[in-house]
Design a protein around this motif. Structure first.
Motif, PDB file in Angstrom:
ATOM      1  N   ASN A   1       6.757  48.800  48.805  1.00  0.00           N
ATOM      2  CA  ASN A   1       7.676  49.765  49.396  1.00  0.00           C
ATOM      3  C   ASN A   1       7.262  51.213  49.137  1.00  0.00           C
ATOM      4  OD1 ASN A   1       9.375  47.991  50.652  1.00  0.00           O
ATOM      5  ND2 ASN A   1      10.686  47.720  48.872  1.00  0.00           N
ATOM      6  N   THR A   2       6.570  51.439  48.045  1.00  0.00           N
ATOM      7  CA  THR A   2       6.155  52.814  47.740  1.00  0.00           C
ATOM      8  C   THR A   2       4.964  53.238  48.582  1.00  0.00           C
ATOM      9  OG1 THR A   2       6.907  52.542  45.475  1.00  0.00           O
ATOM     10  CG2 THR A   2       5.432  54.385  45.917  1.00  0.00           C
TER      11      THR A   2
ATOM     12  N   LEU B   1       0.238  46.780  49.297  1.00  0.00           N
ATOM     13  CA  LEU B   1       1.306  46.874  50.277  1.00  0.00           C
ATOM     14  C   LEU B   1       2.635  46.631  49.583  1.00  0.00           C
ATOM     15  CD1 LEU B   1       2.194  47.225  53.121  1.00  0.00           C
ATOM     16  CD2 LEU B   1       1.543  44.886  53.628  1.00  0.00           C
TER      17      LEU B   1
ATOM     18  N   ARG C   1      -4.490  53.050  54.277  1.00  0.00           N
ATOM     19  CA  ARG C   1      -3.465  53.102  53.245  1.00  0.00           C
ATOM     20  C   ARG C   1      -4.142  52.686  51.950  1.00  0.00           C
ATOM     21  NH1 ARG C   1      -1.288  48.585  53.893  1.00  0.00           N
ATOM     22  NH2 ARG C   1      -2.254  47.749  52.024  1.00  0.00           N
TER      23      ARG C   1
ATOM     24  N   ALA D   1       3.803  51.624  51.403  1.00  0.00           N
ATOM     25  CA  ALA D   1       3.816  51.179  52.799  1.00  0.00           C
ATOM     26  C   ALA D   1       3.756  52.368  53.736  1.00  0.00           C
ATOM     27  CB  ALA D   1       5.053  50.343  53.083  1.00  0.00           C
ATOM     28  N   GLY D   2       2.766  52.358  54.604  1.00  0.00           N
ATOM     29  CA  GLY D   2       2.653  53.377  55.628  1.00  0.00           C
ATOM     30  C   GLY D   2       2.073  54.697  55.173  1.00  0.00           C
ATOM     31  N   LYS D   3       1.733  54.814  53.900  1.00  0.00           N
ATOM     32  CA  LYS D   3       1.190  56.088  53.409  1.00  0.00           C
ATOM     33  C   LYS D   3      -0.272  56.163  53.807  1.00  0.00           C
ATOM     34  CE  LYS D   3       0.751  58.665  49.082  1.00  0.00           C
ATOM     35  NZ  LYS D   3       0.980  58.611  47.636  1.00  0.00           N
ATOM     36  N   SER D   4      -0.520  56.585  55.011  1.00  0.00           N
ATOM     37  CA  SER D   4      -1.871  56.514  55.570  1.00  0.00           C
ATOM     38  C   SER D   4      -2.523  57.869  55.702  1.00  0.00           C
ATOM     39  CB  SER D   4      -1.816  55.869  56.955  1.00  0.00           C
ATOM     40  OG  SER D   4      -1.373  54.535  56.875  1.00  0.00           O
TER      41      SER D   4
END
Lengths: 119, 117
Positions: free
Chosen positions: A101-102, A99, A95, A104-107
């Motif tokens: 909300n925008t 870290l 990522r 998060a998890g954008k991997s």
């Protein structure tokens, strides 16, 4: 350019031995997160371990540890005492960005390494 | 007590048809994703929603349209299916884990194997 590079398409290891799966990454962002996931032949993706770019210590989770070398931009997965059930495809992911909300998890995922544990 | 579920698990259909894949998570996560894994196992993100709002939309044909009716659901509708759409589609969810080391690992559904003939 590839963001995540896994140079080993396939690896073999003897049961009970340790194995290192390589992962190098490319980013100019000082803040990022690195992940390893396991995909057995049954198909599900399982999260194994996480390393944040600012984490001082190498991450460990049971038999999994992450050899994080920031200057070399590498995040190798070490599996100790291999078991037959460790045979699977392993993906390194990153990522980029802090870290929040925008991000998060954008991997971004690497191409994976297939590990075969021999009895 | 499945964390991330997808239906159907298998989908076989003909070119030109329209189909939907449903995804639900009971983890209370804010963010959900759709990934496509091709026959060579390359995993590519397609869409991401945070609290029902689209935050990632990678280069995906307009024939693919995600819909998030609420935080726990993210469905994928595909119009005019093509042979190249054959793949495994994974739904995933994540949140910012705190309390110790913060992280945002993803939890994946079991995948939907789509075969277009």
């Amino acid at each position: 350019a590839q963001k995540i590079t896994q140079t080993q398409p396939g690896m073999f290891v003897q049961e009970k031995e340790a194995v290192t799966l390589d992962c190098t990454y490319d980013t100019s962002d000082p803040s990022y997160g690195l992940f390893w996931y396991k995909q057995p032949s049954s198909g599900e993706m399982i999260f194994l371990i996480y390393q944040g770019s600012y984490d001082q210590q190498n991450a460990t989770e049971g038999r999994y540890s992450l050899n994080f070398q920031k200057a070399r931009k590498s995040a190798n997965l070490v599996i100790s005492a291999s078991q037959l059930g460790d045979s699977a495809m392993y993906f390194c992911a990153m990522r980029e960005g802090p870290l929040n909300n925008t991000n998060a998890g954008k991997s971004t995922f690497g191409d994976g390494t297939t590990l075969t544990v021999k009895p | 007590d499945t964390a991330v579920s997808q239906t159907p698990k298998y989908l076989v259909t003909q070119m030109g048809n329209d189909k939907s894949i449903k995804c639900e998570q009971n983890l209370g996560h804010d963010t959900m994703y759709w990934y496509k894994q091709d026959s060579k196992k390359f995993l590519k993100i397609m869409f991401s929603y945070n609290n029902k709002e689209l935050i990632i939309n990678e280069t995906v044909p307009n024939r693919f349209s995600p819909k998030s009716p609420d935080k726990a659901h993210l469905n994928l509708h595909i119009n005019s299916l093509e042979l190249g759409d054959s793949a495994v589609y994974f739904c995933a969810s994540s949140h910012i884990r705190s309390g110790g080391i913060e992280a945002d690992e993803q939890y994946f559904g079991p995948g939907t194997r789509l075969t277009v003939t």
